[in-house]
Scaffold this motif. Structure first.
Motif, short mmCIF file in Angstrom:
data_model
loop_
_atom_site.label_atom_id
_atom_site.label_comp_id
_atom_site.label_asym_id
_atom_site.label_seq_id
_atom_site.Cartn_x
_atom_site.Cartn_y
_atom_site.Cartn_z
N ARG A 20 5.33 28.37 39.65
CA ARG A 20 3.90 28.68 39.49
C ARG A 20 3.45 28.24 38.11
O ARG A 20 4.01 28.65 37.11
CB ARG A 20 3.67 30.18 39.64
N ASP A 51 3.14 25.75 42.87
CA ASP A 51 1.87 26.45 43.05
C ASP A 51 0.93 26.08 41.91
O ASP A 51 1.13 26.49 40.78
CB ASP A 51 2.12 27.95 43.09
N SER A 53 -2.41 26.67 42.10
CA SER A 53 -3.67 27.38 42.36
C SER A 53 -4.31 27.97 41.11
O SER A 53 -5.52 28.21 41.10
CB SER A 53 -3.47 28.47 43.41
N ALA A 83 1.19 23.28 46.37
CA ALA A 83 0.34 24.31 46.97
C ALA A 83 -0.92 24.55 46.16
O ALA A 83 -0.91 24.49 44.94
CB ALA A 83 1.13 25.63 47.09
N PRO A 85 -4.88 26.92 46.63
CA PRO A 85 -6.00 25.97 46.56
C PRO A 85 -6.13 25.38 45.15
O PRO A 85 -5.90 26.05 44.16
CB PRO A 85 -7.22 26.81 46.91
N ALA A 107 -2.68 23.91 51.65
CA ALA A 107 -3.94 24.47 51.16
C ALA A 107 -3.73 25.79 50.42
O ALA A 107 -4.49 26.10 49.51
CB ALA A 107 -4.90 24.67 52.33
N THR A 108 -2.70 26.54 50.80
CA THR A 108 -2.42 27.82 50.16
C THR A 108 -0.91 27.96 49.91
O THR A 108 -0.11 27.25 50.53
CB THR A 108 -2.87 29.02 51.03
N PHE A 109 -0.57 28.90 49.09
CA PHE A 109 0.83 29.19 48.82
C PHE A 109 1.54 29.64 50.10
O PHE A 109 2.65 29.21 50.38
CB PHE A 109 0.92 30.27 47.73
N GLU A 110 0.89 30.46 50.88
CA GLU A 110 1.48 30.96 52.12
C GLU A 110 1.79 29.81 53.07
O GLU A 110 2.83 29.77 53.71
CB GLU A 110 0.55 31.98 52.78
N GLN A 111 0.87 28.85 53.18
CA GLN A 111 1.10 27.69 54.04
C GLN A 111 2.25 26.83 53.51
O GLN A 111 3.00 26.26 54.29
CB GLN A 111 -0.17 26.85 54.17
#
Length: 115
Positions: A20, A51, A53, A83, A85, A107-111
């Motif tokens: 991150r 990540d 985002s 990742a 957004p 598009a997201t961390f979860e994805q």
């Protein structure tokens, strides 16, 4: 296992390393990200989620770091997933340079964790 720094937090869980980034990436901070991603690539099997985002700004140095890390992960049979957004500035950097298609983007961390 986790490591925490001001700019980068690393969490390793099973076969996934989550990197991150929580601040700007420029020529001064890019070497730290490069070193972190190199260490992540050396894990077996290497699957790294980067990540971005929380990155408000990045210059072209992030592209060099990510492209190098992508190549290194491929060499060792791993995967690198970027990742979001993504902030508008970071998204524009990928779009203008045409490099978004060179990465596995989520598009997201979860994805990214599901990829």
């Amino acid at each position: 296992m986790s490591e925490t720094g001001e700019l980068i937090t690393v969490l390793a869980d099973g076969d996934t390393v989550v990197v991150r980034v929580t601040d700007e990436i420029d020529a001064d901070s890019a070497p730290l990200l490069a070193e972190t991603l190199e260490r992540a690539a050396l894990r077996t099997p290497a699957r790294t989620v980067v990540d971005l985002s929380a990155v408000p700004f990045a210059d072209s140095s992030i592209l060099h770091v990510l492209l190098t890390a992508q190549g290194r992960h491929t060499e060792v049979g791993g995967r690198l997933i970027v990742a979001g957004p993504l902030s508008d500035i970071v998204r524009r950097l990928f779009d203008v340079t045409g490099t978004a298609e060179l990465f596995t983007m989520a598009a997201t961390f979860e994805q990214a964790l599901e990829a």
